[in-house]
Design a protein around this motif. Structure first.
Motif, PDB file in Angstrom:
ATOM      1  N   GLU A  91       0.817  -1.222   0.000  1.00 52.48           N
ATOM      2  CA  GLU A  91       0.000   0.000   0.000  1.00 52.48           C
ATOM      3  C   GLU A  91       0.845   1.263   0.000  1.00 52.48           C
ATOM      4  O   GLU A  91       0.391   2.327   0.415  1.00 52.48           O
ATOM      5  CB  GLU A  91      -0.930   0.006   1.222  1.00 52.48           C
ATOM      6  N   ASP A 139       8.945  -1.284   9.400  1.00 51.23           N
ATOM      7  CA  ASP A 139       8.123  -2.186  10.215  1.00 51.23           C
ATOM      8  C   ASP A 139       6.638  -1.964   9.973  1.00 51.23           C
ATOM      9  O   ASP A 139       5.849  -2.910   9.985  1.00 51.23           O
ATOM     10  CB  ASP A 139       8.434  -1.986  11.701  1.00 51.23           C
ATOM     11  N   PHE A 140       6.248  -0.708   9.735  1.00 46.35           N
ATOM     12  CA  PHE A 140       4.829  -0.414   9.477  1.00 46.35           C
ATOM     13  C   PHE A 140       4.356  -1.115   8.205  1.00 46.35           C
ATOM     14  O   PHE A 140       3.303  -1.767   8.208  1.00 46.35           O
ATOM     15  CB  PHE A 140       4.621   1.090   9.357  1.00 46.35           C
ATOM     16  N   PHE A 141       5.111  -0.982   7.139  1.00 43.62           N
ATOM     17  CA  PHE A 141       4.695  -1.589   5.872  1.00 43.62           C
ATOM     18  C   PHE A 141       4.772  -3.107   5.906  1.00 43.62           C
ATOM     19  O   PHE A 141       4.015  -3.785   5.207  1.00 43.62           O
ATOM     20  CB  PHE A 141       5.531  -1.032   4.721  1.00 43.62           C
ATOM     21  N   GLU A 142       5.653  -3.651   6.730  1.00 45.02           N
ATOM     22  CA  GLU A 142       5.737  -5.107   6.851  1.00 45.02           C
ATOM     23  C   GLU A 142       4.859  -5.630   7.985  1.00 45.02           C
ATOM     24  O   GLU A 142       4.936  -6.804   8.338  1.00 45.02           O
ATOM     25  CB  GLU A 142       7.192  -5.511   7.075  1.00 45.02           C
ATOM     26  N   GLU A 143       4.039  -4.731   8.558  1.00 44.49           N
ATOM     27  CA  GLU A 143       3.066  -5.070   9.605  1.00 44.49           C
ATOM     28  C   GLU A 143       3.734  -5.706  10.822  1.00 44.49           C
ATOM     29  O   GLU A 143       3.225  -6.658  11.415  1.00 44.49           O
ATOM     30  CB  GLU A 143       1.977  -5.997   9.035  1.00 44.49           C
ATOM     31  N   LYS A 144       4.888  -5.168  11.205  1.00 46.92           N
ATOM     32  CA  LYS A 144       5.602  -5.667  12.369  1.00 46.92           C
ATOM     33  C   LYS A 144       5.543  -4.702  13.548  1.00 46.92           C
ATOM     34  O   LYS A 144       5.685  -5.106  14.691  1.00 46.92           O
ATOM     35  CB  LYS A 144       7.081  -5.907  12.019  1.00 46.92           C
ATOM     36  N   THR A 161       4.157  -1.145  15.862  1.00 42.61           N
ATOM     37  CA  THR A 161       2.933  -0.681  16.542  1.00 42.61           C
ATOM     38  C   THR A 161       2.762   0.819  16.347  1.00 42.61           C
ATOM     39  O   THR A 161       2.290   1.522  17.237  1.00 42.61           O
ATOM     40  CB  THR A 161       3.006  -1.011  18.043  1.00 42.61           C
ATOM     41  N   GLU A 218       1.303   4.223  15.566  1.00 40.19           N
ATOM     42  CA  GLU A 218      -0.059   4.734  15.569  1.00 40.19           C
ATOM     43  C   GLU A 218      -0.084   6.182  15.083  1.00 40.19           C
ATOM     44  O   GLU A 218       0.843   6.945  15.364  1.00 40.19           O
ATOM     45  CB  GLU A 218      -0.654   4.672  16.985  1.00 40.19           C
TER      46      GLU A 218
END
Length: 287
Positions: free
Chosen positions: A98, A164-169, A171, A173
């Motif tokens: 995304e 980490d955000f794009f790899e969903e690792k 937190t 916010e």
């Protein structure tokens, strides 16, 4: 592999979305086109060091990066993070399905941490207008950008947080700010209050009349008489800014890089140039 990442350029007080196209091909070389200035051309060294110090590598392939529209001059170091994420995705070091829904901006240090940028509020306003889902930027600028409602604004301290955000690792916010609450929070508590002045009754009366009628006023006197002290407190007796005026004032200060982690400006600004200042600089200060 071709990847498109989105950043933004600020011209005046308005932002223009920049499409950063990163193409990875066979061969060796690093080619950056699209009218970048020297600060952007030097970004390859910052990016290479930042990636290495966070466990990633600068690919040993032919990297071609185009900053579109190519006829607009791109300036500053705020595209470091945009280019770094584009290189990582194009070289398959990370997955980011995304990535085209976000604006990404930030200057990289050699350890991967982020330095502040100018014009964050203008960029956030443009991102919302064009329908982007979110905006990644240095944590130092998150308060001004989070003023824009309907846009997920993520303040990050290191390139690793974006990865980490794009790899969903992670937190990570979004930062949420109630614009109206921020506006009214210190509206009645100016930094320099006219009530602090003792004595000087005649000049205080003149300044009250000038403020009430919207007149110009000139203060003449020897050094130390209190001219600057009085002028600095004049905004506290002017009518409070409307929310629209506060947003416009904040946008100008954001582009100039003078917000210093302040969210929404709600006090009328005061400038104190030296009497030897040139006409050109006076115009720059006012605008």
């Amino acid at each position: 592999m071709l990847i498109k990442v989105f950043g933004s350029a600020v011209f005046g007080v308005e932002a223009t979305t920049i499409t950063v196209e990163v193409n990875m091909d066979k061969g060796i070389g690093y080619h950056l086109v699209g009218l970048p200035d020297n600060a952007i051309k030097e970004s390859s060294y910052r990016i290479a060091a930042a990636l290495k110090n966070n466990g990633y590598t600068m690919p040993g392939k032919k990297i071609t990066i185009n900053m579109a529209p190519a006829d607009l001059r791109k300036e500053g170091s705020a595209y470091d993070l945009t280019l770094a994420i584009g290189i990582l995705v194009a070289s398959d070091q990370i997955k980011a399905t995304e990535i085209d829904r976000y604006i990404i901006m930030g200057e990289l240090s050699l350890d991967g941490s982020l330095q502040s940028i100018n014009g964050a509020l203008s960029i956030a306003i443009k991102a919302k207008e064009e329908g982007y889902k979110g905006f990644f930027l240095p944590k130092q600028n998150v308060k001004e950008a989070a003023i824009v409602a309907g846009l997920d604004v993520y303040g990050v301290e290191n390139v690793q947080e974006v990865i980490d955000f794009f790899e969903e690792k992670g937190t990570l916010e979004p930062t949420i700010i109630d614009t109206r609450a921020e506006f009214y929070k210190t509206l009645d508590f100016p930094e320099f209050d006219f009530s602090d002045v003792r004595g000087q009754e005649s000049i205080k009366r003149c300044m009250e009349i000038a403020a009430a009628g919207g007149h110009n006023i000139i203060l003449i006197g020897p050094p130390g008489a209190g001219k600057t002290m009085l002028a600095k407190r004049l905004p506290s007796i002017l009518p409070p800014m409307t929310l629209r005026e506060a947003l416009e004032t904040t946008k100008i200060h954001s582009v100039a890089g003078k917000l210093k982690e302040v969210g929404l400006m709600n006090q009328r600004p005061f400038r104190s140039p030296h009497h030897t200042i040139s006409n050109v600089i006076v115009v720059k200060l006012v605008v």
